[in-house]
Design a protein around this motif. Structure first.
Motif, PDB file in Angstrom:
ATOM      1  N   CYS A   1      -2.999  -1.569 -49.077  1.00 53.09           N
ATOM      2  CA  CYS A   1      -2.739  -0.775 -47.869  1.00 53.09           C
ATOM      3  C   CYS A   1      -1.855  -1.530 -46.877  1.00 53.09           C
ATOM      4  N   ALA A   2      -2.046  -2.831 -46.793  1.00 51.97           N
ATOM      5  CA  ALA A   2      -1.245  -3.619 -45.855  1.00 51.97           C
ATOM      6  C   ALA A   2       0.225  -3.602 -46.251  1.00 51.97           C
ATOM      7  N   ARG A   3       0.487  -3.381 -47.524  1.00 55.27           N
ATOM      8  CA  ARG A   3       1.877  -3.378 -48.005  1.00 55.27           C
ATOM      9  C   ARG A   3       2.349  -1.963 -48.362  1.00 55.27           C
ATOM     10  N   TRP A   4       1.711  -0.988 -47.815  1.00 48.77           N
ATOM     11  CA  TRP A   4       2.032   0.407 -48.093  1.00 48.77           C
ATOM     12  C   TRP A   4       3.518   0.714 -47.850  1.00 48.77           C
ATOM     13  N   GLY A   5       4.098   0.031 -46.862  1.00 47.95           N
ATOM     14  CA  GLY A   5       5.508   0.262 -46.542  1.00 47.95           C
ATOM     15  C   GLY A   5       6.452  -0.031 -47.695  1.00 47.95           C
ATOM     16  N   LEU A   6       6.007  -0.851 -48.633  1.00 45.71           N
ATOM     17  CA  LEU A   6       6.834  -1.128 -49.817  1.00 45.71           C
ATOM     18  C   LEU A   6       7.180   0.138 -50.588  1.00 45.71           C
TER      19      LEU A   6
ATOM     20  N   VAL B   1      -6.696  15.427 -52.269  1.00 44.38           N
ATOM     21  CA  VAL B   1      -7.898  15.237 -53.084  1.00 44.38           C
ATOM     22  C   VAL B   1      -9.037  14.668 -52.232  1.00 44.38           C
ATOM     23  N   PHE B   2      -8.686  13.719 -51.334  1.00 42.96           N
ATOM     24  CA  PHE B   2      -9.747  13.034 -50.586  1.00 42.96           C
ATOM     25  C   PHE B   2      -9.754  13.358 -49.089  1.00 42.96           C
ATOM     26  N   ALA B   3      -8.873  14.214 -48.640  1.00 43.85           N
ATOM     27  CA  ALA B   3      -8.821  14.568 -47.219  1.00 43.85           C
ATOM     28  C   ALA B   3      -8.717  13.354 -46.293  1.00 43.85           C
ATOM     29  N   VAL B   4      -8.014  12.331 -46.803  1.00 45.00           N
ATOM     30  CA  VAL B   4      -7.713  11.175 -45.952  1.00 45.00           C
ATOM     31  C   VAL B   4      -6.654  11.593 -44.943  1.00 45.00           C
ATOM     32  N   SER B   5      -6.816  11.203 -43.683  1.00 46.32           N
ATOM     33  CA  SER B   5      -5.814  11.604 -42.697  1.00 46.32           C
ATOM     34  C   SER B   5      -5.076  10.411 -42.107  1.00 46.32           C
ATOM     35  N   GLU B   6      -5.399   9.191 -42.584  1.00 41.59           N
ATOM     36  CA  GLU B   6      -4.726   8.006 -42.060  1.00 41.59           C
ATOM     37  C   GLU B   6      -3.612   7.555 -43.016  1.00 41.59           C
ATOM     38  N   VAL B   7      -2.530   7.111 -42.412  1.00 39.61           N
ATOM     39  CA  VAL B   7      -1.508   6.434 -43.210  1.00 39.61           C
ATOM     40  C   VAL B   7      -2.057   5.061 -43.594  1.00 39.61           C
ATOM     41  N   PRO B   8      -1.969   4.680 -44.873  1.00 38.72           N
ATOM     42  CA  PRO B   8      -2.495   3.374 -45.269  1.00 38.72           C
ATOM     43  C   PRO B   8      -1.820   2.234 -44.497  1.00 38.72           C
ATOM     44  N   SER B   9      -2.613   1.265 -44.107  1.00 42.85           N
ATOM     45  CA  SER B   9      -2.122   0.074 -43.401  1.00 42.85           C
ATOM     46  C   SER B   9      -3.262  -0.926 -43.396  1.00 42.85           C
ATOM     47  N   ALA B  10      -2.961  -2.135 -42.924  1.00 48.10           N
ATOM     48  CA  ALA B  10      -4.041  -3.120 -42.809  1.00 48.10           C
ATOM     49  C   ALA B  10      -5.171  -2.553 -41.955  1.00 48.10           C
ATOM     50  N   ALA B  11      -4.810  -1.819 -40.924  1.00 43.06           N
ATOM     51  CA  ALA B  11      -5.823  -1.299 -40.007  1.00 43.06           C
ATOM     52  C   ALA B  11      -6.665  -0.187 -40.604  1.00 43.06           C
ATOM     53  N   THR B  12      -6.107   0.560 -41.548  1.00 43.54           N
ATOM     54  CA  THR B  12      -6.815   1.741 -42.055  1.00 43.54           C
ATOM     55  C   THR B  12      -7.388   1.527 -43.456  1.00 43.54           C
TER      56      THR B  12
ATOM     57  N   SER C   1      -5.616  -0.648 -59.702  1.00 38.98           N
ATOM     58  CA  SER C   1      -5.472  -1.639 -60.783  1.00 38.98           C
ATOM     59  C   SER C   1      -4.720  -1.108 -62.005  1.00 38.98           C
ATOM     60  N   PRO C   2      -5.005   0.123 -62.453  1.00 38.37           N
ATOM     61  CA  PRO C   2      -4.332   0.570 -63.682  1.00 38.37           C
ATOM     62  C   PRO C   2      -2.964   1.202 -63.443  1.00 38.37           C
ATOM     63  N   ASP C   3      -2.534   1.337 -62.169  1.00 37.99           N
ATOM     64  CA  ASP C   3      -1.273   2.050 -61.907  1.00 37.99           C
ATOM     65  C   ASP C   3      -0.128   1.046 -61.837  1.00 37.99           C
ATOM     66  N   HIS C   4       0.547   0.867 -62.972  1.00 39.47           N
ATOM     67  CA  HIS C   4       1.563  -0.185 -63.005  1.00 39.47           C
ATOM     68  C   HIS C   4       2.808   0.159 -62.193  1.00 39.47           C
ATOM     69  N   TYR C   5       2.990   1.445 -61.816  1.00 40.52           N
ATOM     70  CA  TYR C   5       4.059   1.746 -60.861  1.00 40.52           C
ATOM     71  C   TYR C   5       3.787   1.045 -59.524  1.00 40.52           C
ATOM     72  N   VAL C   6       2.494   0.966 -59.190  1.00 37.61           N
ATOM     73  CA  VAL C   6       2.106   0.430 -57.880  1.00 37.61           C
ATOM     74  C   VAL C   6       1.977  -1.084 -57.927  1.00 37.61           C
ATOM     75  N   THR C   7       1.279  -1.566 -58.956  1.00 36.37           N
ATOM     76  CA  THR C   7       1.031  -3.015 -58.982  1.00 36.37           C
ATOM     77  C   THR C   7       2.323  -3.801 -59.183  1.00 36.37           C
ATOM     78  N   ARG C   8       3.299  -3.211 -59.892  1.00 37.07           N
ATOM     79  CA  ARG C   8       4.547  -3.924 -60.126  1.00 37.07           C
ATOM     80  C   ARG C   8       5.302  -4.209 -58.824  1.00 37.07           C
ATOM     81  N   LEU C   9       5.303  -3.223 -57.925  1.00 39.59           N
ATOM     82  CA  LEU C   9       6.052  -3.408 -56.679  1.00 39.59           C
ATOM     83  C   LEU C   9       5.304  -4.359 -55.743  1.00 39.59           C
ATOM     84  N   LEU C  10       3.979  -4.327 -55.809  1.00 39.13           N
ATOM     85  CA  LEU C  10       3.208  -5.331 -55.060  1.00 39.13           C
ATOM     86  C   LEU C  10       3.501  -6.726 -55.621  1.00 39.13           C
TER      87      LEU C  10
END
Lengths: 472, 472, 472
Positions: free
Chosen positions: C103-108, C125-136, C67-76
């Motif tokens: 996550c569904a629009r991560w490709g943007l 930081v979070f040891a996430v191993s999945e690429v963000p997507s609708a599925a993940t 929510s606070p990251d306007h680099y991200v929300t602007r492109l969404l």
């Protein structure tokens, strides 16, 4: 400011400035070898003709290499050094102390154009093998001092050793050009030293010393100081004097590239008030813009190549200007516009046969947007080589990439060293030639041009282009 | 001007425009192979619809490839060739002589975008194997002439051979679009040829022919020439005609990107004076800025994509314009501003559903500073592909680097060839696809994106993006 | 908008952002290893001091990272998402639903700076191993949520884990800085958290809330609201309060870099009318320009580094501003000018001992043309690291290439993360360090500087420069 503590051998990589990719590097090396040893043509610069005419030995390393080099003294100043400690603007400084300050702060220059040029001068001209530092300052100072005392390091000997074929100076319109006369009259010296007509302070009402310059011109030509037609004729006569002394170009350092055509009565009216210091800034700009078109008209008539260097706010710091004079390192570029500004001039003279107008810029944005498109249409317009702050390897690469796809390789001026640092002239041409080789090598490696064609082009850029554009 | 003396075989490197580094090159080759054979979508260009409708054979190499190509004739002109010798602007020139001049000066084009396109046309379209030169001019001329006489080189045959799926033309609002009607009515031809509404001279009081254009519009629609509401309605009706004929976009070539919203009475008052030629430059700009917002409003209503091409000083040389007409090679870019200029338009329509506004620039400085940030926020704003002088490999790479880190790959228009040089369309798309592959390959090689993702993106850029942005 | 369908493992290339050429890459890797683990110095940013003072757990992934990251929300938003669905500007959105959209629009985000930072946050930081997507989306959401609930993910634990040595916040002049006091008073926490004086709305009559801000300042200091001398004294006192709380700099986000010196009576007269909202835009600019020089004067007196961030049209879309407030992604850069604009300020204070003025720009054209030349002369002027849209690998490379040849490596500010995205701070410094390594590696590979010197420089850039320039 971090001092460089490592003691290293001063080593110039024979492949310096070539791209890292091995295949591209091989091509660059091959292309560079085509031009590495060609004679130097220097159609615009600031070396005093007296140096060559008088052929006196240079005094010491500091007054030769440090005090007058505003690329170097400015960065020392930014790091906290007082310009007075460096002998800038004729201030009295102990040359050896100044040199020590410079060498102790050598690390400041890492990555700059100046570092590359100075390493070349130290290594190739003086056979210095130490990297400058506090520890090596005296060693280097003494080495250079000893060399300067020998005949091999007098100006004419260096001129020949540097393989300079032609060197243009920059001169006041009222200069009698006696040094040039003496050089060309001397059968023992074969180099060409050409004067350049630089009329800024005679045609720009806002230039410092305008009224005084015009008064001296009027006085010398026996006309009233506010006689516009006499003034124009006097300028034409001074240009004729320059042509007679071998000049090939007239150089114009102006605030902007604005031009305009006034009718003679309006111009005369402005001129009468200009010599009395009565013009508003807008009127001064009108007169200056008109006089640029007049200069173009005279170039059409007398054949002098017109070079234009706009877009610098000179003497940004008044205190520094007061204490150290002009060219003391605080001329700062501003945005510049050519398309609309030059239109009146080009409408009048842009299609003339044999008119050559070379456009320089420190505003890189003009390369692809304005200069390449103009030079890609007008037979009179040529793309000036990267100027001043842009005269460095990466900037040369950006320049080439910005103009080539629009204007090809044929519309440039050839390399212009534009320097008063006489000893760095070979270094500057070496950097330019290597940078051209690097650029062309990439085009060859990317399958855009053939190696055979690249060989032709690099010789063109280095040799044919300055000859033709500057009518050498 | 150096003539190329080496006789070489005309050879297109299959890896041309790929980066030199071997690993990056391999990736680029792989990415390019994903899109090398995809159908061509050309949603903005200048090929006459009549060529496809009539399907007459092209007359000769010069009138097809040389005379109308102002990228080529401008550089010949800069080198000293008279445009009349090249048949520019309908001047009578001997086609074979013009061709000889062109081939003899082929070296001028080394490194330019045009050289790459023409080599592709010669080699791939006409199977020419000689590098153009004085020696090969006639051989090439004859080869192309013979080809043009055969059915395989008629416009429709080439359209299909080039795998063009959709081709947009650019048309006057009063054009009846009969050629487009004939093409779509012909069941034997499957390609789409779409008109584009280009209203510049109907909405810009400073455009040459404004008063006349508005008068013809009024006449055709049976309204008083100074009836503003009628004028607006007439423009809406013309757009509806274009939509009915398959148009997907309206294109605006304007002096700058200034927009403003006037109330209807003020607009009507300006319009009444505009048709009488009574507007000051400032008032003309106001009216033009207002009409751009009106065009956006109409685009919201009728769905036509709005493309904006600002920032060119057209017809820089009056003499050349007088003798050779528009598009004769002396349109010169100027600086352009979008952030403030477009704000009134975007305040009113920037958040509308299905409004598409594609911004083009020849001022590269706007890419990272204004266009990518705007397109990275407004759903309506799309980044136009590199335009005109910037439509070349290095410039495409600079464009991509300038916009991607801010706006990613999703906010672009897809490649726009914007050409009247029909035969070069495959060459231009080939260069664009190779340039995209080269850029993406670097990102993959630098570990910034995966190869799998790069494969998706290049297909997006080449195929999905133009379809979606231009609603094909 | 194409969704990324490939399911890939989230993998950060250990050599990411290094050049592809193997030799250059080896050098880059070696240079990066010199600084990869150095402590983080963050002398300008937007993390709230309360986070560190209170050390409360972060609420959820969306309110922390999205929510606070306007680099991200602007492109969404550009892709069609309503900002309200993302919880922008305090709107109520379901956090998990917002996360799924993202996550569904991560490709943007492929190719953007944000993608690189977020991959680093997810992976390191979070040891996430999945690429963000609708599925993940849910998997990642839950993983991060679980982490945030643990003590190891509280602000102070992360501060230490991130090896942050000093972190500056950005604060209102009337802030009591109690959070800063609490942090420095707590012996159990060793990190430095420094306030930054940000007076825009107190000194710019056109800033939203100016009159109110000045009224509160006057009220707190017991002076009449239109008492100019009292106002100046009050600002000085507020700065003293900041200095007492550990501030090292004062930050100025201004429309442009225009400065001017007014005499006190003129300034007072403008001020009296300014607090009543009576200034014309031109007068407001005069007052603002005068106050910038006043701020410089105070910096000379109290030692606060002056940072200047000009050239952004804030809140371009009025509707979006109304609905979502400031910093909601539609601040758009405009052209900016420093050479003439800053001259009055630099004439007065540019040569002062210990005055530090750091210039930031989003208009890249100013780097080589204005900023490097200014910083290469004035001891007070430093080149700010690439800002905002330019804080990304390619842009950092362009920045370095644009300034180095003129100003070397010594005149920069060191890297500035300028972020409120606390968790991305290590990612941003990692990208900057890698980008510096990549740039220096090229210079080493091209034989321009030695590897030993490059090692010194990269440590300088990362460690010494921010310490010295920001007086840490």
């Amino acid at each position: 400011m971090s001092d460089m503590t490592t003691t290293e051998h001063l080593h110039l990589d024979p492949d310096r400035l070539f791209p890292a990719d091995p295949r591209t590097r091989d091509i660059a090396r091959e292309l560079f070898s085509e031009v590495a040893n060609l004679a130097i043509l220097s159609p615009h610069g600031h070396v005093p003709a007296e140096w060559i005419a008088d052929d006196e030995p240079f005094a010491d390393p500091t007054s030769l290499l440090l005090s007058p080099d505003h690329y170097v003294t400015r960065l020392l100043h930014a790091s906290g050094v007082d310009l007075a400690q460096l002998g800038v603007g004729g201030t009295a400084a102990d040359p050896r102390e100044a040199w020590r300050i410079f060498c102790a702060r050598w690390g400041l220059f890492t990555g700059t154009a100046s570092a590359g040029w100075l390493e070349h001068v130290f290594s190739h001209v003086f056979a210095v093998s130490e990297v400058p530092s506090a520890a090596t300052a005296d060693i280097i100072y003494d080495r250079i001092s000893r060399s300067l005392a020998t005949p091999e390091f007098r100006p004419r000997a260096l001129f020949e050793r540097f393989r300079i074929e032609a060197l243009a100076t920059t001169d006041d319109p009222l200069d009698d050009l006696d040094a040039h006369r003496r050089i060309s009259a001397d059968p023992t010296f074969r180099g060409r030293v050409l004067p350049t007509f630089r009329p800024d302070k005679y045609i720009d009402p806002e230039a410092p010393g305008f009224a005084n310059a015009v008064a001296r011109l009027a006085d010398q030509h026996g006309i009233a100081v506010d006689d516009y037609r006499g003034y124009i004729t006097a300028l034409e006569e001074r240009r004729a004097h320059f042509v007679a002394r071998g000049a090939v170009s007239a150089d114009h350092g102006v605030a902007d590239a604005y031009t305009t055509v006034l009718d003679a009565d309006d111009a005369a009216a402005l001129f009468r008030r200009a010599v009395r210091g009565k013009l508003s800034p807008a009127e001064a700009r009108e007169f200056r813009g008109h006089m640029l078109v007049e200069m173009a008209r005279m170039s059409v008539a007398d054949g002098l190549v017109m070079t234009l260097h706009p877009g610098v706010q000179r003497n940004h710091s008044s205190v520094t200007f007061r204490d150290f004079g002009p060219d003391s390192g605080h001329d700062i570029p501003v945005r510049v516009e050519f398309t609309r500004g030059l239109r009146p001039l080009l409408e009048r003279h842009g299609l003339e046969r044999d008119f050559h107008l070379v456009l320089f810029t420190i505003d890189e944005t003009a390369y692809s947007r304005e200069i390449a498109p103009l030079a890609g249409f007008y037979p009179s317009v040529f793309i000036g080589a990267p100027w001043w702050f842009l005269d460095a390897p990466d900037a040369i690469g950006r320049f080439r990439a910005a103009v080539t796809e629009t204007a090809g390789f044929s519309r440039g001026s050839g390399f212009i060293d534009d320097t008063r640092a006489f000893l760095s002239i070979p270094a500057r041409h070496d950097v330019a030639r290597r940078s051209e080789a690097a650029f062309l090598a990439r085009y060859v490696a990317e399958g855009r041009i053939s190696l055979a064609r690249a060989r032709e082009i690099i010789v063109d850029l280095v040799d044919r282009q300055p000859r033709e554009v500057f009518k050498l």
